[in-house]
Design a protein around this motif. Structure first.
Motif, PDB file in Angstrom:
ATOM      1  N   HIS A  41       0.854  -1.189   0.000  1.00 14.20           N
ATOM      2  CA  HIS A  41       0.000   0.000   0.000  1.00 14.20           C
ATOM      3  C   HIS A  41       0.890   1.239   0.000  1.00 14.20           C
ATOM      4  O   HIS A  41       1.916   1.286   0.687  1.00 14.20           O
ATOM      5  N   HIS A  42       0.493   2.236  -0.757  1.00  9.06           N
ATOM      6  CA  HIS A  42       1.360   3.408  -0.889  1.00  9.06           C
ATOM      7  C   HIS A  42       0.535   4.674  -1.088  1.00  9.06           C
ATOM      8  O   HIS A  42      -0.663   4.634  -1.376  1.00  9.06           O
ATOM      9  N   GLY A  43       1.217   5.812  -0.961  1.00 15.11           N
ATOM     10  CA  GLY A  43       0.592   7.099  -1.239  1.00 15.11           C
ATOM     11  C   GLY A  43      -0.340   7.572  -0.142  1.00 15.11           C
ATOM     12  O   GLY A  43      -0.591   6.876   0.849  1.00 15.11           O
ATOM     13  N   GLU A  44      -0.854   8.754  -0.330  1.00 15.44           N
ATOM     14  CA  GLU A  44      -1.727   9.376   0.666  1.00 15.44           C
ATOM     15  C   GLU A  44      -2.978   8.553   0.928  1.00 15.44           C
ATOM     16  O   GLU A  44      -3.470   8.489   2.052  1.00 15.44           O
ATOM     17  N   PHE A  45      -3.480   7.868  -0.116  1.00 16.94           N
ATOM     18  CA  PHE A  45      -4.743   7.145   0.023  1.00 16.94           C
ATOM     19  C   PHE A  45      -4.557   5.660   0.276  1.00 16.94           C
ATOM     20  O   PHE A  45      -5.516   4.896   0.258  1.00 16.94           O
ATOM     21  N   ARG A  46      -3.300   5.225   0.519  1.00 20.13           N
ATOM     22  CA  ARG A  46      -2.997   3.844   0.885  1.00 20.13           C
ATOM     23  C   ARG A  46      -3.577   2.840  -0.112  1.00 20.13           C
ATOM     24  O   ARG A  46      -4.142   1.808   0.256  1.00 20.13           O
ATOM     25  N   THR A  47      -3.453   3.161  -1.394  1.00 15.89           N
ATOM     26  CA  THR A  47      -3.947   2.260  -2.435  1.00 15.89           C
ATOM     27  C   THR A  47      -2.898   1.196  -2.744  1.00 15.89           C
ATOM     28  O   THR A  47      -1.738   1.289  -2.346  1.00 15.89           O
ATOM     29  N   GLN A  48      -3.327   0.183  -3.505  1.00 16.32           N
ATOM     30  CA  GLN A  48      -2.491  -0.989  -3.779  1.00 16.32           C
ATOM     31  C   GLN A  48      -2.456  -1.259  -5.278  1.00 16.32           C
ATOM     32  O   GLN A  48      -3.495  -1.474  -5.894  1.00 16.32           O
ATOM     33  N   ASP A  49      -1.256  -1.212  -5.872  1.00 21.22           N
ATOM     34  CA  ASP A  49      -1.139  -1.560  -7.288  1.00 21.22           C
ATOM     35  C   ASP A  49      -1.440  -3.047  -7.475  1.00 21.22           C
ATOM     36  O   ASP A  49      -1.066  -3.880  -6.635  1.00 21.22           O
ATOM     37  N   MET A  50      -2.111  -3.365  -8.593  1.00 22.72           N
ATOM     38  CA  MET A  50      -2.476  -4.756  -8.879  1.00 22.72           C
ATOM     39  C   MET A  50      -2.368  -5.031 -10.362  1.00 22.72           C
ATOM     40  O   MET A  50      -2.529  -4.134 -11.190  1.00 22.72           O
ATOM     41  N   GLU A  51      -2.092  -6.296 -10.693  1.00 24.41           N
ATOM     42  CA  GLU A  51      -2.042  -6.722 -12.093  1.00 24.41           C
ATOM     43  C   GLU A  51      -3.029  -7.859 -12.305  1.00 24.41           C
ATOM     44  O   GLU A  51      -3.260  -8.668 -11.403  1.00 24.41           O
ATOM     45  N   VAL A  52      -3.622  -7.885 -13.504  1.00 21.12           N
ATOM     46  CA  VAL A  52      -4.541  -8.971 -13.848  1.00 21.12           C
ATOM     47  C   VAL A  52      -3.732 -10.230 -14.126  1.00 21.12           C
ATOM     48  O   VAL A  52      -2.834 -10.226 -14.965  1.00 21.12           O
ATOM     49  N   VAL A  53      -4.036 -11.298 -13.414  1.00 22.25           N
ATOM     50  CA  VAL A  53      -3.358 -12.577 -13.624  1.00 22.25           C
ATOM     51  C   VAL A  53      -4.140 -13.423 -14.624  1.00 22.25           C
ATOM     52  O   VAL A  53      -3.585 -13.983 -15.565  1.00 22.25           O
ATOM     53  N   CYS A  54      -5.441 -13.499 -14.426  1.00 26.66           N
ATOM     54  CA  CYS A  54      -6.290 -14.263 -15.330  1.00 26.66           C
ATOM     55  C   CYS A  54      -7.735 -13.819 -15.172  1.00 26.66           C
ATOM     56  O   CYS A  54      -8.086 -13.125 -14.221  1.00 26.66           O
TER      57      CYS A  54
END
Length: 241
Positions: A41-54
């Motif tokens: 989680h990062h940034g001011e809004f504590r968001t989470q980068d994600m990638e599509v696996v399938c």
């Protein structure tokens, strides 16, 4: 510990979750997307980068809990499905006619659950993340007694005070305790959330509260779930005296 989270028809797995098991998750009922967390989680809004696996190539879904449903983008908005029991707990504490302020209201889960499952007279949600705010406006559109405001909690202003103030911030909620105290009625309740090691519960949270609140009485200290090994998300319910 659960190896993944399910939000609507999306499953979110950790970085070390095997690809072959991701494919197996698509066989589960009502699962159409598998995403993998990237980093933390990062940034001011504590968001989470994600990638599509399938599965389908999207990160937006509709999530249901406690008799309500809400739309959200799981990458652009902070949201925890693990707090569904906690949200219902708060709803059961709200008394008829109460005015409730929800700071850091996100896509509106607390506002929605309280609107549906309590007899609150007025619910105000304050959220700085514009994307989460827009989802919250959509999610709460059917509830006339819910007001959603896109604003930094520190900039919020109201001539009214509230019977109850919720502070479900994923990190550093103590920085906004002065705001909560400003807008809660004398004798009103604040729900203060924190992440603490089990050895520090509840003393570390109480010290943070004491730095901002001159006189208060603790009603309850609730563990709302594991955050990491030995560390919990907790809620301190206290009355401002």
């Amino acid at each position: 510990m659960v190896a993944y989270d399910v939000i609507g028809d999306i499953v979110i797995v950790g970085e070390d979750f095997p690809n072959e098991k991701c494919e197996e998750l698509l066989d589960k009922k009502n699962i159409n997307v598998v995403l993998r967390k990237v980093g933390i989680h990062h940034g001011e809004f504590r968001t989470q980068d994600m990638e599509v696996v399938c599965g389908e190539d999207r990160k937006e879904t509709t999530y249901k809990e406690n008799g309500v449903e809400m739309k959200l983008d799981v990458e652009k908005c902070y949201f925890s499905p693990r707090l569904s029991t906690e949200r219902q707990r708060i709803a059961e504490l709200v008394k008829e006619g109460e005015r409730v302020l929800v700071l850091f209201s996100g896509v509106g889960p607390y506002c929605l659950v309280l609107a549906k499952n309590s007899e609150a007279a007025k619910i105000v949600g304050v959220e700085k993340n514009k994307i989460a705010h827009e989802y919250s406006v959509w999610n709460c559109r059917k509830h006339d007694h819910v007001e959603i405001i896109n604003q930094d909690a520190n900039d919020y202003f109201s001539e009214d005070k509230f019977d109850r103030v919720l502070m479900p911030l994923p990190k550093s909620a103590e920085d906004f305790l002065d705001v909560a105290v400003k807008y809660v009625k004398k004798g009103g309740v604040i729900h203060f959330y924190d992440f603490l090691h089990e050895n520090d519960i509840p003393d570390a949270a109480l010290e943070k509260i004491k730095a901002h609140v001159s006189k208060f009485k603790v009603l309850d200290v609730v563990k709302c779930g594991h955050y990491s090994p030995g560390k919990f998300r907790i809620c301190v319910d206290f009355v401002v005296q």
